[in-house]
Design an enzyme around this catalytic site. Structure first.
Site: not given
Lengths: 596, 596
Positions: A438-440, A445
């Site tokens: 999550y969050e990429g 990243q």
């Protein structure tokens, strides 16, 4: 106590590696002395150790639950959240003009680590609220800031980030949620958002959803996305809560881990449209979202570090207690505690070295962020901002990838007991597994690290960091002993490997993007291994200088740095080979789709 | 179908790498032709794909359950077990004189892989029964063999291994369960055994527990352990089942994974003593147990390979279906299926290369086992037995360690959906986590690899294998192309690294056992990486030779071998550094117990 915050290591990193004194010298941070830091950390440790840590298992066994659109948090969570809010913890890093404490990120970061170490599921709620606050502070009107931010900081309300849709996960260009202007400055929002963390719950009076949606006439793709505030309850001008808005939680997910944290499917506008308020300008939503995502990504990196430390602490406790087998060196005729067995020692030292290295790099990054925000000189601010931005995907990607390995080692130290849920080690293994997603994802990243952070400035920041690493290699040469010798050799090698990867990325990204991006995750991991190793090298130097003041702590730090050098840094060569010698793409892409 | 057995790859490995023709030339294996192999594999694939694979999720959602001492298997399992038994699958590798099929291990092994790939929880029951059969065939009297083995092979009864006690996990010297002779040739057994896989269930009429226990006058430690048969139901002389024996399941564990497989706590003798029958001689129980453990360890290695392949297949299916983001090389303006993204390709290729490499090494080991049992020449048998025994801890340790990484990559390929239990990828991540623990943790395997398998013969077998690897490196030199060039460079490097580790182990084990054993797991992993790489190199050579006959299959094999060379083999250098340059022990053991 099931979690004891590593305050000594935190303060060491803050002062000796991240430059707390320099941060305290920045305008507006005059109160951020080491005494303040110590006091804040002590208080945070109390709340986290005494209140939140014991609830962690409870939340796993009694996940948050959904009934008829209402989500109830796990037993004890609501009360804990009240204590968290009343202690002012949501506001540590936020500005005093909106009721925050205005402390530097460098002091806020260890608090975030503790929060996540003690209870990952719980900590997600403040993490998302932080993101909402950042977005509003960045792009909101003054009226919006006044209306929402103090309530979010006080914990009366919480915040969410609504990005993902069933067809739009990593790829926000595919967002379909739409917003229709009502002519009165408000909008009606229609659509389905999924994977909304703490998207519905009963711990606070209101929830401020920040929602990515598309205006009817918006351009296609990511340049046609706008950002809206959609409160769960409408807010009257005097700040009291009014009617229920048309956003409803239709279900929550049944997940591998972080089970106390409700992951909501939110339906916007099924009953006429959810009232929304535009944040900033139309079609610039993604830009604003990136601001909050950078903050959230850094925080997810801290989640990795927090859970790694928790898993380490649990494994150490078990290894000191469990008696099994005689020592291999024949020094005892009776079975001993398993911490005496070399492989258990190796596993614990790995867990520790990976965690300490990642912690050091993350706190150093936080200090760069503080300088970027507060330094008087714009050029200094710009450079530190660029360094921070380079480090964010590394902190996020590397700290979370290593946290899965560390949590897995934690299970392994427990042997058969590790596989039994009652033991608790397995929860960390399950919980940690979301962090690289999550969050990429790690690949996202890594793409960011290559695209925005390495190529865009022609490798300038990457090379600046490499030059700093080289200086540390030099500094190690002046010292004697096995730890320094190993570190110098391995860090020099890591420096060379990372440099080669950066050169490869710069030289080939245009001509052969597939090859370069096939090596993106290895590049991110290489950067993680080497930059964390660099911090461990700096820690080694500082520890030697300080040793007399606390021999046990500093000799442990030196031993851990040596372990990192000898057992973690050698991976750099393998990553380099994956990127450079292998010319990534060719081998990776040799299999045609139908051959898989 | 949720699992499709990779029969083509299995047959390729059996024929071109493991020498099925040579095995079929052994006395007693005349029927083990490639036609037989193909027919057996086709039938196994049918049962596994159609019957067992669909039950895998079912068993995870509805674990086996305990009530008042009775354990009910997950829905559908009993019927599936009947089909398994009626198909004769329990007897594939067992002797025809006890109603087995008498096929070589080389043909039994792919069947075991399929069974585990399709349903790990289910497969554990036959796995333990195999162990019981092996122990009885090795150490039982003819009467015992006649009484138990045919019923175990027919699936009317199943078998268990009872080693672990609360205080005795890896360390069997601590076993406390006691056996008292009754004067009539039988014994009464008293004690508590934990972690007994399929220790109680309703899939078969009887359960044959093989139990380690201590006679009253037995020497302390592992030399005072004897092996007993304790049937769940007593058996009359005509083979009909009689009274219930005094062994009872008091609970089953709540586990991270393999939830359909009941993990029992068994209480022996709470109501006067469980009737037991000595197997073989008194105080030689550990020796017999090691025979069945070697078989079981190899089988657990196959579990790793099976679950890795299943996770791979699931990830490939998802990657070919999920549409997200445009390609990085700009070849399409629209989002594409994620298998087009280089990092997804890298993850899938990693999963595939690790799985294929481990499969090849395991099947080659199985062939050594067959030769060791059946070759006419004793010297040949002895050498192949030694090679097999060297490979067992590598197959067990490496295949299971890699399976956790592969299952984790499988979750990662699924992105956020991977964390949702309904997707199914998470089950593999949970299930795989036990594999590096039971039947001896990776550290136990690594100690075995060092102690019994490397030191005891002064490194003779290790060096024989190294010489074979060197020959393959030579053979690669005669071929052109990037795949051969990469493989030759990396395998040569791996060969050098493994050789250095073997020399280090041989030179230092006596003088500095802690240092050597601190590097034990890295040594095992190094052996795994290099020996599987060696098999991938042999596969590359064979694939080039065969390419024209099936271009798609063989070019995929060549591409996978190249990937292994470029992205897996480079890890060899890091493991070598951890063992040799680091002089393992010093850095690992530098932290004192109270510094953790």
């Amino acid at each position: 106590m099931s979690y004891t915050a590593p305050i000594k290591d935190m303060l060491f990193v803050m002062k000796d590696l991240a430059g707390l004194d320099d941060v305290a010298a920045l305008p507006g941070f005059e109160d951020a002395t080491s005494e303040t830091a110590q006091a804040v950390l002590d208080e945070a440790a109390k709340l986290c150790g005494e209140v939140l840590a014991p609830l962690n298992v409870e939340g796993d066994r009694n996940p948050s639950s959904w009934k008829d659109g209402v989500v109830s948090a796990s037993p004890g969570f609501k009360d804990a959240f009240r204590q968290f809010a009343e202690g002012g913890w949501q506001g540590v890093q936020h500005p005093t003009e909106y009721e925050g404490q205005g402390l530097p990120k460098l002091i806020g970061t260890p608090c975030v680590e503790m929060l996540n170490a003690s209870n990952l599921s719980f900590a997600l709620c403040p993490l998302l609220t932080d993101g909402a606050i950042e977005a509003l502070l960045t792009a909101g009107t003054e009226e919006q800031k006044q209306r929402y931010v103090p309530k979010l900081i006080s914990g009366e309300w919480t915040g969410t980030m609504n990005l993902t849709e069933p067809q739009a996960g990593s790829d926000l260009a595919l967002v379909r949620t739409r917003a229709e202007p009502q002519g009165d400055g408000t909008y009606r929002v229609f659509g389905t958002k999924i994977f909304i963390t703490w998207g519905e719950h009963d711990m606070a009076d209101n929830i401020v959803h920040l929602v990515l949606a598309r205006l009817l006439d918006a351009p296609e793709g990511v340049k046609g996305i706008s950002l809206f505030i959609v409160p769960k309850f409408m807010i009257d001008d005097d700040g009291t809560l009014g009617a229920r808005n048309d956003v409803h939680c239709v279900s929550i997910e049944h997940k591998l881990g972080i089970k106390a944290s409700p992951t909501a499917v939110l339906q916007f506008g099924d009953h006429g449209g959810a009232i929304g308020y535009l944040v900033g300008e139309e079609n610039r939503g993604l830009e604003y979202m990136f601001i909050m995502m950078n903050a959230a990504r850094f925080a997810v990196g801290m989640q990795g570090i927090g859970i790694a430390d928790r898993a380490y602490q649990k494994a150490v406790a078990y290894a000191k207690e469990r008696v099994q087998s005689r020592p291999v060196d024949g020094t005892a005729k009776q079975p001993v505690t398993i911490i005496h067995h070399p492989d258990v020692r190796r596993m614990l030292a790995s867990m520790r070295a990976l965690t300490e290295g990642a912690r050091a790099l993350a706190y150093v990054a936080a200090a760069h962020c503080d300088i970027a925000h507060r330094h008087a000189d714009e050029a200094v601010r710009t450079e530190h901002q660029a360094i921070y931005e380079y480090l964010v995907p590394v902190v996020k990607g590397w700290s979370t990838e290593m946290s899965i390995d560390v949590a897995s080692l934690g299970v392994q130290v427990h042997g058969g007991m590790g596989f039994i849920e009652e033991t608790g080690a397995a929860q960390f293994y399950r919980d940690a597994r979301i962090l690289t997603i999550y969050e990429g994802t790690t690949a996202i990243q890594a793409n960011d690290l290559i695209g925005r952070k390495t190529l865009r400035d022609g490798g300038a920041i990457a090379k600046k960091l490499l030059a700093d690493v080289a200086q540390t290699v030099e500094a190690l040469a002046a010292h004697q002993g096995a730890a320094f010798a190993s570190m110098r050799e391995q860090l020099a090698n890591g420096h060379r490997a990372l440099g080669a990867a950066v050169d490869y990325v710069l030289a080939n990204a245009k001509s052969d993007p597939n090859a370069v991006f096939a090596g993106s995750v290895p590049y991110l991991k290489l950067a993680g291994v080497v930059l964390c190793g660099w911090q461990m090298a700096r820690a080694l130097l500082a520890a030697e200088a300080n040793e007399a003041s606390d021999p046990s702590f500093y000799s442990a730090k030196m031993a851990t740095a040596r372990f990192y050098a000898e057992h973690v840094l050698p991976q750099a060569g393998a990553f380099e080979a994956s990127i450079v010698s292998a010319k990534g793409g060719e081998g990776v892409l040799a299999l045609a789709e139908d051959q898989f």
